[in-house]
Design a protein around this motif. Structure first.
Motif, PDB file in Angstrom:
ATOM      1  N   TYR A 162      -3.530  -0.630 -41.813  1.00 65.44           N
ATOM      2  CA  TYR A 162      -2.762   0.156 -40.834  1.00 65.44           C
ATOM      3  C   TYR A 162      -3.415   0.078 -39.458  1.00 65.44           C
ATOM      4  O   TYR A 162      -2.759  -0.166 -38.440  1.00 65.44           O
ATOM      5  N   ALA A 163      -4.743   0.269 -39.418  1.00 66.15           N
ATOM      6  CA  ALA A 163      -5.444   0.324 -38.131  1.00 66.15           C
ATOM      7  C   ALA A 163      -5.343  -1.012 -37.401  1.00 66.15           C
ATOM      8  O   ALA A 163      -5.133  -1.050 -36.183  1.00 66.15           O
ATOM      9  N   SER A 164      -5.458  -2.119 -38.125  1.00 64.36           N
ATOM     10  CA  SER A 164      -5.401  -3.403 -37.421  1.00 64.36           C
ATOM     11  C   SER A 164      -3.975  -3.668 -36.921  1.00 64.36           C
ATOM     12  O   SER A 164      -3.790  -4.211 -35.826  1.00 64.36           O
ATOM     13  N   LEU A 165      -2.969  -3.256 -37.666  1.00 61.80           N
ATOM     14  CA  LEU A 165      -1.582  -3.410 -37.187  1.00 61.80           C
ATOM     15  C   LEU A 165      -1.339  -2.568 -35.936  1.00 61.80           C
ATOM     16  O   LEU A 165      -0.669  -2.994 -35.001  1.00 61.80           O
ATOM     17  N   CYS A 166      -1.886  -1.358 -35.902  1.00 59.38           N
ATOM     18  CA  CYS A 166      -1.742  -0.498 -34.722  1.00 59.38           C
ATOM     19  C   CYS A 166      -2.322  -1.178 -33.498  1.00 59.38           C
ATOM     20  O   CYS A 166      -1.686  -1.232 -32.434  1.00 59.38           O
ATOM     21  N   GLN A 167      -3.542  -1.681 -33.639  1.00 55.21           N
ATOM     22  CA  GLN A 167      -4.197  -2.274 -32.471  1.00 55.21           C
ATOM     23  C   GLN A 167      -3.435  -3.506 -31.992  1.00 55.21           C
ATOM     24  O   GLN A 167      -3.324  -3.743 -30.782  1.00 55.21           O
ATOM     25  N   GLU A 168      -2.872  -4.255 -32.915  1.00 51.22           N
ATOM     26  CA  GLU A 168      -2.044  -5.406 -32.528  1.00 51.22           C
ATOM     27  C   GLU A 168      -0.866  -4.955 -31.665  1.00 51.22           C
ATOM     28  O   GLU A 168      -0.448  -5.640 -30.736  1.00 51.22           O
ATOM     29  N   ALA A 169      -0.334  -3.758 -31.959  1.00 56.12           N
ATOM     30  CA  ALA A 169       0.832  -3.238 -31.229  1.00 56.12           C
ATOM     31  C   ALA A 169       0.432  -2.462 -29.974  1.00 56.12           C
ATOM     32  O   ALA A 169       1.287  -1.901 -29.290  1.00 56.12           O
ATOM     33  N   GLY A 170      -0.875  -2.387 -29.678  1.00 57.48           N
ATOM     34  CA  GLY A 170      -1.324  -1.651 -28.496  1.00 57.48           C
ATOM     35  C   GLY A 170      -1.339  -0.151 -28.705  1.00 57.48           C
ATOM     36  O   GLY A 170      -1.246   0.627 -27.753  1.00 57.48           O
ATOM     37  N   ILE A 171      -1.441   0.263 -29.957  1.00 61.27           N
ATOM     38  CA  ILE A 171      -1.443   1.690 -30.310  1.00 61.27           C
ATOM     39  C   ILE A 171      -2.804   2.051 -30.910  1.00 61.27           C
ATOM     40  O   ILE A 171      -3.338   1.309 -31.735  1.00 61.27           O
ATOM     41  N   VAL A 172      -3.361   3.192 -30.475  1.00 60.50           N
ATOM     42  CA  VAL A 172      -4.659   3.622 -31.004  1.00 60.50           C
ATOM     43  C   VAL A 172      -4.483   4.196 -32.412  1.00 60.50           C
ATOM     44  O   VAL A 172      -3.723   5.153 -32.596  1.00 60.50           O
ATOM     45  N   PRO A 173      -5.144   3.620 -33.403  1.00 59.88           N
ATOM     46  CA  PRO A 173      -5.036   4.200 -34.744  1.00 59.88           C
ATOM     47  C   PRO A 173      -5.958   5.402 -34.913  1.00 59.88           C
ATOM     48  O   PRO A 173      -7.152   5.328 -34.617  1.00 59.88           O
ATOM     49  N   VAL A 174      -5.401   6.505 -35.353  1.00 52.64           N
ATOM     50  CA  VAL A 174      -6.214   7.627 -35.804  1.00 52.64           C
ATOM     51  C   VAL A 174      -6.346   7.441 -37.308  1.00 52.64           C
ATOM     52  O   VAL A 174      -5.339   7.418 -38.032  1.00 52.64           O
ATOM     53  N   VAL A 175      -7.566   7.254 -37.748  1.00 51.08           N
ATOM     54  CA  VAL A 175      -7.844   6.924 -39.147  1.00 51.08           C
ATOM     55  C   VAL A 175      -8.238   8.214 -39.860  1.00 51.08           C
ATOM     56  O   VAL A 175      -9.252   8.820 -39.535  1.00 51.08           O
ATOM     57  N   GLU A 176      -7.389   8.635 -40.796  1.00 49.23           N
ATOM     58  CA  GLU A 176      -7.595   9.950 -41.417  1.00 49.23           C
ATOM     59  C   GLU A 176      -7.836   9.848 -42.923  1.00 49.23           C
ATOM     60  O   GLU A 176      -6.890   9.825 -43.708  1.00 49.23           O
ATOM     61  N   PRO A 177      -9.100   9.791 -43.337  1.00 46.13           N
ATOM     62  CA  PRO A 177      -9.388   9.892 -44.761  1.00 46.13           C
ATOM     63  C   PRO A 177      -9.725  11.355 -45.059  1.00 46.13           C
ATOM     64  O   PRO A 177     -10.750  11.853 -44.597  1.00 46.13           O
ATOM     65  N   GLU A 178      -8.870  12.034 -45.799  1.00 48.29           N
ATOM     66  CA  GLU A 178      -9.100  13.468 -46.043  1.00 48.29           C
ATOM     67  C   GLU A 178      -9.598  13.712 -47.461  1.00 48.29           C
ATOM     68  O   GLU A 178      -8.856  13.526 -48.429  1.00 48.29           O
ATOM     69  N   VAL A 179     -10.848  14.140 -47.570  1.00 46.18           N
ATOM     70  CA  VAL A 179     -11.347  14.624 -48.858  1.00 46.18           C
ATOM     71  C   VAL A 179     -10.856  16.064 -48.965  1.00 46.18           C
ATOM     72  O   VAL A 179     -11.240  16.928 -48.180  1.00 46.18           O
ATOM     73  N   LEU A 180      -9.982  16.302 -49.938  1.00 46.91           N
ATOM     74  CA  LEU A 180      -9.286  17.590 -50.020  1.00 46.91           C
ATOM     75  C   LEU A 180     -10.224  18.733 -50.390  1.00 46.91           C
ATOM     76  O   LEU A 180     -11.005  18.631 -51.332  1.00 46.91           O
ATOM     77  N   ALA A 181     -10.119  19.835 -49.635  1.00 49.17           N
ATOM     78  CA  ALA A 181     -10.822  21.067 -50.012  1.00 49.17           C
ATOM     79  C   ALA A 181      -9.875  21.983 -50.766  1.00 49.17           C
ATOM     80  O   ALA A 181     -10.304  22.815 -51.567  1.00 49.17           O
ATOM     81  N   ASP A 182      -8.564  21.832 -50.489  1.00 44.19           N
ATOM     82  CA  ASP A 182      -7.600  22.764 -51.088  1.00 44.19           C
ATOM     83  C   ASP A 182      -6.766  22.106 -52.186  1.00 44.19           C
ATOM     84  O   ASP A 182      -5.633  22.495 -52.445  1.00 44.19           O
ATOM     85  N   GLY A 183      -7.348  21.077 -52.839  1.00 46.71           N
ATOM     86  CA  GLY A 183      -6.657  20.440 -53.958  1.00 46.71           C
ATOM     87  C   GLY A 183      -6.928  21.177 -55.264  1.00 46.71           C
ATOM     88  O   GLY A 183      -7.444  22.293 -55.271  1.00 46.71           O
ATOM     89  N   GLU A 184      -6.571  20.543 -56.401  1.00 45.31           N
ATOM     90  CA  GLU A 184      -6.800  21.134 -57.730  1.00 45.31           C
ATOM     91  C   GLU A 184      -7.960  20.426 -58.408  1.00 45.31           C
ATOM     92  O   GLU A 184      -8.009  19.199 -58.351  1.00 45.31           O
TER      93      GLU A 184
END
Ligand code: 13P
Length: 335
Positions: A162-184
């Motif tokens: 995703y991030a490399s495709l964004c940069q190709e399109a001139g868009i800044v990728p916000v990379v969000e890996p979320e380790v859940l605190a409110d999961g089960e």
């Protein structure tokens, strides 16, 4: 066109942060249901119009807003495109481009994010509409058997593609890996969260490098290092700040211009206090700010309550949280 680094720097400018207003239709329906409202196109427009017309908050404390596809092309009730409202406040429009997190095959409770197919074409379209940045969220679950190495790698790989495709399109990728605190089940310790967050970030940056992503033209949107929401022991603000900072220093390269946290189910005040405590310690190579959804919107949503006549007090509630988090991004918030 502004360079990726210039856009990223603008998003994490001192005293500013990002408003995450990119709740998918099911998620915004859940938020509306919590105040007894059914979700429909008109109400979603009204609610987001209330936020985007909050001039004090938007001009002083918000650098960028993450939109949904619906909102990026939507207009306020008087016909003004939302994009114009944001431009008037000098706020960068962003777009959530993932298609959601789905059950990972062969796994117990883990998820993998979808949305890579056709993403190059979609990004070109969003760029033509003025989107300066994008967001993709990968979700890492903690339970007795999770996360698996396979799940962390699969999510990190998708984030890197995703991030490399964004940069190709001139868009800044916000990379969000979320380790859940409110999961089960959500009863894990802060130590377990720190270990999993470390492994996740290490894997994500390995994949970003392999994919040739320019680290100076992206932002990281991580979770804070927290105990699960049902854990017996609740760590202090200082411990959260120390462990989160420690983990980031160990695994996030200094070339990344900024880190904008998700709130992930923390109370409004916790999300502010944790951010401020980290910035008070300081001594980090990146700007540390907020990219909050719930922790910016909770009170505003309840105050709005589906009524246009409540716009002003709802906007005040939103501006208050935005101001508190702005102070936190400078390490200057006090209870
Ligand atoms: P919360 O701050 O409510 O966790 O949302 C941020 C976000 O964008 C999650 O993807």
């Amino acid at each position: 066109m502004a360079s990726l680094n210039a856009i990223a720097q603008k998003l994490v400018a001192p005293g500013k942060g990002i408003l995450a207003a990119d709740e998918s239709e099911p998620t915004i329906a859940k938020r509306f249901a919590s105040i007894g409202l059914d979700s429909n196109l008109e109400l979603r427009r009204d609610y987001r119009e209330m936020l985007f017309r909050a001039t004090d908050a938007m001009t002083n404390y918000i650098s960028g807003v993450i939109l949904t596809e619906e909102t990026l092309e939507q207009s306020a009730m008087d016909g003004t495109p939302f994009r114009t409202l944001l431009a008037e406040a000098d706020v960068v429009p962003g777009i959530k481009v993932d298609r959601g997190a789905f059950p990972m095959p062969g796994s117990d409770g883990e998820k993998i994010t979808e949305g890579l197919d056709g993403l190059r074409q979609r990004l070109a379209h969003y760029a033509s509409l003025g989107a300066g940045f994008a967001k993709w969220r990968g979700v890492i679950t903690i339970n007795e058997t999770a996360p698996t190495r396979n799940n962390i790698r699969a999510n990190a790989h998708a984030l890197a593609r995703y991030a490399s495709l964004c940069q190709e399109a001139g868009i800044v990728p916000v990379v969000e890996p979320e380790v859940l605190a409110d999961g089960e089940p959500g009863d894990h310790s802060i130590q377990r969260c720190q270990d999993v967050t470390g492994e996740t970030l290490e894997t994500v940056f390995k994949e970003l490098r392999l994919a040739g992503v320019d680290l100076s033209g992206m932002l990281l949107k991580p979770n804070m290092v927290l105990a699960g929401h049902r854990a017996g022991d609740k760590p202090s603000v200082d411990e959260v700040a120390r462990k989160t900072r420690e983990t980031l220093l160990q695994f996030v390269p200094a070339a990344v211009p900024g880190i904008a946290f998700l709130s992930g189910g923390q109370t409004d005040e916790e999300a502010t206090a944790h951010l401020s405590a980290m910035n008070e310690i300081g001594n980090m190579p990146w700007h540390l700010t907020f990219s909050y959804g719930r922790a910016l919107q909770n009170v505003a949503l309840r105050t709005w309550n589906g009524k246009r006549e409540n716009f002003a007090p709802a906007q005040e509630a939103f501006a208050h949280r935005a101001r508190m988090n702005s102070l936190a991004s400078l390490g200057q918030w006090r209870r």
